[in-house]
Motif scaffolding. Structure first.
Motif: not given
Length: 206
Positions: A21-22, A98-104
């Motif tokens: 869920i990134q 930023p694409a690898v980050e979890l959705v905030p």
């Protein structure tokens, strides 16, 4: 007597897993717009966030299973058509972007754990996920995320093969096309996992 949801997730034996869920998968930087649209349609992120809040409040472990690749793609074998297609896209899920980050909406919160991988299509083999769960005393995993087509299906089968019980939060997973994903959930995931809504799982955790 049939095993109930409370049997599986009660008494500190469960962990909630999020699968990819990134931002670069189903978020604002998605490389898979059709999958992102399917997630938006069912409220996947909001439903998962609600479930994670319940898990954290109950001191149930939350583990985020993420994927990402080196810019040069070394160590990520193109050994499946999907992997080959992703690795040919130089901007897709590059570690440190930023694409690898979890959705905030999902955090991570300070107490959450992350199991990251740079290979394959599911989260257990060749990662820290299994030893992490065993160290936590987990015997049941609750699956959320994407996609039912591959990642969630692989997660469930791998977990069962490793001796875990599995719960799939049905309104916190999705795949494409939706009718196929729904059929796969009913006819395949139901053979290896207990199916329940995120609300039902959250209630059972608390």
């Amino acid at each position: 007597m049939p095993v109930t949801l409370a049997d599986l997730v009660g008494d500190g034996q469960a962990a909630v897993l999020t699968m990819e869920i990134q931002r670069g998968v189903v978020g604002d930087l998605s490389s898979f717009p059709e999958l992102a649209a399917a997630a938006e349609e069912i409220g996947l992120v909001a439903n998962t966030a609600h479930l994670l809040a319940a898990a954290r409040a109950a001191a149930v472990p939350v583990v985020h299973c993420t994927a990402g690749f080196r810019p040069d793609r070394r160590g990520s074998p193109p050994n499946a058509p999907l992997m080959s297609a992703m690795l040919r896209r130089p901007e897709h899920l590059v570690d440190g972007t930023p694409a690898v980050e979890l959705v905030p909406e999902l955090g991570p919160e300070p107490g959450d754990l992350v199991s990251h991988r740079a290979h394959g299509v599911s989260p257990f083999i060749g990662t820290t996920l299994d030893p992490t769960l065993r160290a936590l005393g987990v015997s049941t995993v609750v699956a959320t995320g994407v996609s039912v087509n591959l990642g969630i299906l692989g997660l469930a089968i791998e977990a069962v093969n490793l001796g875990y019980r599995v719960v799939v939060a049905t309104d916190a997973v999705c795949g494409i096309p939706r009718d196929y994903a729904d059929a796969l959930t009913r006819n395949t995931l139901a053979l290896v996992a207990l199916l329940a809504t995120s609300d039902d799982v959250a209630d059972a955790l608390s």
